[in-house]
Each structure stands twice: as C-alpha cells, then as structure tokens.
Design a protein around this motif. Structure first.
Motif, PDB file in Angstrom:
ATOM      1  N   GLN A 212     -20.073   4.701   9.098  1.00 20.11           N
ATOM      2  CA  GLN A 212     -20.122   5.796   8.124  1.00 20.11           C
ATOM      3  C   GLN A 212     -19.241   6.955   8.584  1.00 20.11           C
ATOM      4  N   LYS A 213     -19.321   7.279   9.855  1.00 18.39           N
ATOM      5  CA  LYS A 213     -18.505   8.362  10.410  1.00 18.39           C
ATOM      6  C   LYS A 213     -17.031   7.982  10.370  1.00 18.39           C
ATOM      7  N   GLN A 214     -16.750   6.718  10.676  1.00 17.05           N
ATOM      8  CA  GLN A 214     -15.370   6.238  10.679  1.00 17.05           C
ATOM      9  C   GLN A 214     -14.743   6.311   9.306  1.00 17.05           C
ATOM     10  N   LYS A 215     -15.513   6.047   8.276  1.00 19.49           N
ATOM     11  CA  LYS A 215     -14.965   5.968   6.929  1.00 19.49           C
ATOM     12  C   LYS A 215     -14.221   7.237   6.535  1.00 19.49           C
ATOM     13  N   LYS A 216     -14.654   8.355   7.067  1.00 17.43           N
ATOM     14  CA  LYS A 216     -14.041   9.641   6.728  1.00 17.43           C
ATOM     15  C   LYS A 216     -12.588   9.750   7.197  1.00 17.43           C
ATOM     16  N   ILE A 217     -12.198   8.936   8.169  1.00 14.70           N
ATOM     17  CA  ILE A 217     -10.822   9.018   8.684  1.00 14.70           C
ATOM     18  C   ILE A 217      -9.956   7.837   8.255  1.00 14.70           C
ATOM     19  N   LEU A 218     -10.545   6.906   7.538  1.00 10.81           N
ATOM     20  CA  LEU A 218      -9.796   5.724   7.121  1.00 10.81           C
ATOM     21  C   LEU A 218      -8.881   5.992   5.931  1.00 10.81           C
ATOM     22  N   ALA A 219      -7.773   5.258   5.893  1.00  8.03           N
ATOM     23  CA  ALA A 219      -6.936   5.259   4.692  1.00  8.03           C
ATOM     24  C   ALA A 219      -7.550   4.323   3.666  1.00  8.03           C
ATOM     25  N   GLY A 220      -8.352   3.357   4.148  1.00  6.41           N
ATOM     26  CA  GLY A 220      -9.030   2.461   3.234  1.00  6.41           C
ATOM     27  C   GLY A 220      -9.448   1.164   3.895  1.00  6.41           C
ATOM     28  N   TYR A 221     -10.023   0.287   3.084  1.00  7.26           N
ATOM     29  CA  TYR A 221     -10.401  -1.059   3.515  1.00  7.26           C
ATOM     30  C   TYR A 221      -9.407  -2.017   2.863  1.00  7.26           C
ATOM     31  N   ASN A 222      -8.877  -2.937   3.648  1.00  9.59           N
ATOM     32  CA  ASN A 222      -7.785  -3.770   3.151  1.00  9.59           C
ATOM     33  C   ASN A 222      -7.836  -5.143   3.821  1.00  9.59           C
ATOM     34  N   SER A 223      -7.930  -6.183   3.027  1.00 14.84           N
ATOM     35  CA  SER A 223      -7.947  -7.542   3.563  1.00 14.84           C
ATOM     36  C   SER A 223      -6.741  -8.357   3.118  1.00 14.84           C
ATOM     37  N   THR A 224      -5.759  -7.712   2.514  1.00 15.44           N
ATOM     38  CA  THR A 224      -4.633  -8.449   1.943  1.00 15.44           C
ATOM     39  C   THR A 224      -3.289  -8.122   2.598  1.00 15.44           C
ATOM     40  N   ASN A 225      -2.759  -6.922   2.371  1.00 15.70           N
ATOM     41  CA  ASN A 225      -1.394  -6.633   2.823  1.00 15.70           C
ATOM     42  C   ASN A 225      -1.327  -5.696   4.022  1.00 15.70           C
ATOM     43  N   TYR A 226      -2.394  -5.658   4.804  1.00 16.19           N
ATOM     44  CA  TYR A 226      -2.364  -4.776   5.976  1.00 16.19           C
ATOM     45  C   TYR A 226      -1.249  -5.108   6.972  1.00 16.19           C
ATOM     46  N   PRO A 227      -0.829  -6.389   7.143  1.00 17.83           N
ATOM     47  CA  PRO A 227       0.293  -6.637   8.050  1.00 17.83           C
ATOM     48  C   PRO A 227       1.571  -5.921   7.594  1.00 17.83           C
ATOM     49  N   GLN A 228       1.790  -5.899   6.283  1.00 17.96           N
ATOM     50  CA  GLN A 228       2.972  -5.239   5.741  1.00 17.96           C
ATOM     51  C   GLN A 228       2.866  -3.712   5.880  1.00 17.96           C
ATOM     52  N   LEU A 229       1.654  -3.182   5.733  1.00 17.84           N
ATOM     53  CA  LEU A 229       1.446  -1.740   5.907  1.00 17.84           C
ATOM     54  C   LEU A 229       1.737  -1.326   7.341  1.00 17.84           C
ATOM     55  N   LEU A 230       1.389  -2.168   8.275  1.00 14.69           N
ATOM     56  CA  LEU A 230       1.683  -1.894   9.683  1.00 14.69           C
ATOM     57  C   LEU A 230       3.191  -1.923   9.931  1.00 14.69           C
ATOM     58  N   ALA A 231       3.855  -2.942   9.399  1.00 21.11           N
ATOM     59  CA  ALA A 231       5.298  -3.069   9.593  1.00 21.11           C
ATOM     60  C   ALA A 231       6.045  -1.932   8.924  1.00 21.11           C
ATOM     61  N   GLY A 232       5.552  -1.453   7.781  1.00 17.28           N
ATOM     62  CA  GLY A 232       6.229  -0.384   7.056  1.00 17.28           C
ATOM     63  C   GLY A 232       5.903   1.011   7.559  1.00 17.28           C
ATOM     64  N   GLY A 233       4.965   1.118   8.492  1.00 21.91           N
ATOM     65  CA  GLY A 233       4.623   2.412   9.061  1.00 21.91           C
ATOM     66  C   GLY A 233       3.564   3.175   8.293  1.00 21.91           C
ATOM     67  N   GLN A 234       3.063   2.616   7.177  1.00 23.18           N
ATOM     68  CA  GLN A 234       1.996   3.294   6.437  1.00 23.18           C
ATOM     69  C   GLN A 234       0.683   3.257   7.205  1.00 23.18           C
ATOM     70  N   ALA A 235       0.561   2.299   8.117  1.00 21.80           N
ATOM     71  CA  ALA A 235      -0.635   2.194   8.950  1.00 21.80           C
ATOM     72  C   ALA A 235      -0.242   2.278  10.417  1.00 21.80           C
ATOM     73  N   CYS A 236      -1.043   3.019  11.170  1.00 19.52           N
ATOM     74  CA  CYS A 236      -0.857   3.062  12.622  1.00 19.52           C
ATOM     75  C   CYS A 236      -1.595   1.899  13.277  1.00 19.52           C
ATOM     76  N   ALA A 237      -2.784   1.602  12.741  1.00 20.13           N
ATOM     77  CA  ALA A 237      -3.586   0.506  13.274  1.00 20.13           C
ATOM     78  C   ALA A 237      -4.470  -0.038  12.153  1.00 20.13           C
ATOM     79  N   ALA A 238      -4.786  -1.308  12.254  1.00 21.42           N
ATOM     80  CA  ALA A 238      -5.624  -1.940  11.238  1.00 21.42           C
ATOM     81  C   ALA A 238      -6.408  -3.082  11.861  1.00 21.42           C
ATOM     82  N   GLN A 239      -7.668  -3.166  11.497  1.00 19.84           N
ATOM     83  CA  GLN A 239      -8.438  -4.346  11.881  1.00 19.84           C
ATOM     84  C   GLN A 239      -7.756  -5.541  11.235  1.00 19.84           C
TER      85      GLN A 239
END
Length: 361
Positions: A212-239
């Motif tokens: 619950q505390k973590q959710k406040k700092i997340l950009a979102g929940y993503n199970s699809t294109n997170y690898p591309q978000l990481l490669a494009g720099g939109q994400a610093c880290a992703a489960q």
C-alpha cells in the motif's frame, strides 16, 4: 514466453477455484495408488504448454523409438486440470506447473512415478531435485523453469540487488510492479523479511501494508510491455518475469539488467507427470527418459528459448548467449533462496482481501 505471463495472471484469479477442488479431493476416499496398467502401446498422447516441447524433441523421440506422439496444447494450468478432472482424458503425459502438481496430487489425478523405470534424474539441477512442491520427485519430473525478479536500467540506477529498489521513493514515478496479485506479494513478503510461500495472516498483512505504501510511488502495474519501458527509459526498475520478452531486451540493450533479488525472488517450473489411468505408461516413461538425456534437454534452449531444468544439458546448449542471459538462465547461486510459488490453500482469502486494499489505496 508469452504464455508464462498469461499463466501468472491466471494464477492470481484461479487458484482459489482450484484450491476448493483440492480441499474437496483431500476429503474424498479414493485411492492414491498408481494405475495398474503397465501400458505397452506404441503411442503417446501428451498434453503440454504450447511451445514448450520443441518439434525437434518429438521427432527425435519418434525416430528413435517408433512411438507415435500426439501433442495437444493448453494455455493455462486450469484448462489442463479441468480436462483431467472430466474423466478419461486419454492423455499419457501432462505438463503441470509446480503449484498445479500439488493440486493434481490432492485430486488424485496423477500417479506416483516408478523411479525404477526412470534414468537420468541425477541430471537435474539441485534446485529441481526433491523440490518443496513434490518431495523426492515422487509425482513429476521438471522440464523447463523460469524466475520472478526485477530489471533495472543502469542509466537511472547504477546498480540494484534488492527488492528495496522498487520501494525507494527517490525513483517515484519510474517504478513498475507486475499487475498480478501473487507476484506482487512475492516482493511484499520478502521485502518485509518473510518467505514468498508464507500463508501467515499477520505476515500477509505486513506485506499488504508495504505494498500500500509502495503504490504511492509507482508509475503503475504492468505485466505486458515493461521490458520496452525499461529499454526506453520510461522505467528505472520494474518487477519482471524471466522469459523471451525480457531476455530479448537484456540481450539487445546493455543498460538493462535482470536480477534475482537478494531476498530470494521466486522460481517456477513446468514438468512431466503421468495421469491416473494413463494407458500408454511404458511410452510415457520412455519419453521422460529421453527428455532427461542432456543432449535432448538442451534443445529446450536451442529450439525453444527456455531454460532447461537439466543441469547436465547446459554443456550441450549451442546458444551460449542464452546461457549467459540472466533473463533465461539465472545463475545457480542467485536462486538458492528463491521460493517455488505454491498453492496458498485457504490463505488465498488473505491475499485477495489484502490486494483489494492495495488497489484501492
């Protein structure tokens, strides 16, 4: 692989149903003894995950043994379980994931393996010998495997080894978690000092508070294109889940790294089991033995882009880049503490109640 992402999502919503079946079966009076038929037919009917048994393996087995193999595929453990539960499925070999092995045992839908008929179990990596979900490999033989960890872009984060990275406010708006209940709780439980397999109500509540505390700092929940978000720099880290999509990004972008967190992460595996009442059991054992041979198991990687549970197979893998890619083969040392995600049983209600709070926070 793409089906793995689907499987993990289905797990969060469907285990409760399967658990009910599990509980019902455990209360039954049926026998758990192996089927009496020795099965001497020259046919083999297999029910497996799509894409997890390369054609090269099937054709090689047919050529060597003269046994005709028919492979039908499924897209979720629940589909496979329903097929077996319906009665005489006609299958001689099925490929359940680890938590489903538990459920199939409870429902008495698979039979104990006769180890005197199996050669090559010693070729399995230590992690897959007598795993927590199937002690002594009594009912199943692991075939392929993968992990749940996280990935990061070193342009944003110089180095990361802990789930704490995904809970760090300094990366607010640049962090993603998998949009999957039980996957999120792997991180939530382990970051608060507990095992991912915990079914303790208080520990799950503690993990819920952390998520619950973590959710406040997340950009979102993503199970699809997170690898591309990481490669494009939109994400610093992703489960992240290991597999083809993540592996391709790790291979092509030197700034993206996939890691198993020091707290443990999790391991999943799909393996072979013989349904109760199977008619061609002799053929099933021949196939299991064939796939335990290192040179055959290596084809899972070379022809299927998956990690083989067969440690001895690694020296036969021709695709050395796959062996070095942590999003396919996580180093053995990093998965020592990794938990197999198990059927949470009646504790599923605690996860569901907690997840509702997380999503509403």
């Amino acid at each position: 692989m793409s089906r793995r992402a689907a499987s993990r999502t289905l797990l969060a919503t469907s285990v409760a149903v399967s658990t009910a079946l599990f509980a019902t079966a455990c209360g039954g009076s049926g026998s758990g003894a192996a089927a009496s038929s020795s099965g001497g037919g020259k046919n083999l009917h297999v029910y497996a995950w799509a894409g997890e048994i390369p054609d090269s393996v099937v054709k090689g087995f047919e050529k060597e043994t003269g046994i005709k193999v028919t492979v039908d595929t499924f897209d979720s453990n629940e589909t496979m379980t329903a097929k077996l539960s319906s009665g005489s499925s006609g299958y001689d070999l099925v490929e359940p994931s680890q938590y489903t092995v538990q459920q199939l045992i409870g429902q008495q839908l698979i039979q104990p393996l006769d180890h005197s008929k199996i050669k090559g179990l010693g070729n399995l990596a230590l992690k897959f010998r007598s795993p927590s979900y199937d002690k002594d490999n009594k009912y199943s033989v692991p075939w392929i495997w993968g992990t749940t960890g996280f990935a990061y872009n070193d342009k944003c984060i110089k180095s990361a080894t802990s789930w704490k990275t995904l809970f760090d406010p300094k990366y607010k708006g640049k962090l993603y978690m998998l949009d999957n209940m039980l996957a999120s709780y792997i991180a939530g439980l382990q970051v608060t000092g507990h095992r991912a397999t915990s079914t303790d109500k208080d520990q799950i509540a503690e993990a819920t508070a952390a998520l619950q505390k973590q959710k406040k700092i997340l950009a979102g929940y993503n199970s699809t294109n997170y690898p591309q978000l990481l490669a494009g720099g939109q994400a610093c880290a992703a489960q992240a889940w290991s597999g083809t999509a993540m592996a391709k990004v790790v291979q092509s972008d030197p700034h993206v790294h996939y890691v198993i967190p020091e707290e443990g992460g999790s391991v999943w595996t799909d393996g072979f089991a013989i349904p109760k009442g199977a008619k061609n059991t002799a053929s099933a054992y021949e196939f299991i033995n064939y796939t335990l041979r290192p040179e055959v198991a290596a084809k899972v990687t070379d022809d299927g882009s998956s990690a083989s549970a067969n440690q001895a197979a690694r020296s036969y893998v021709k695709n050395k880049e796959a062996l070095a890619n942590t999003a396919i083969y996580a180093p053995n040392a990093t998965i020592v503490k990794a938990d197999f995600l198990l059927d949470p049983g009646t504790a599923m209600q605690y996860f569901q109640q907690g997840w509702t709070k997380v999503k509403a926070s």
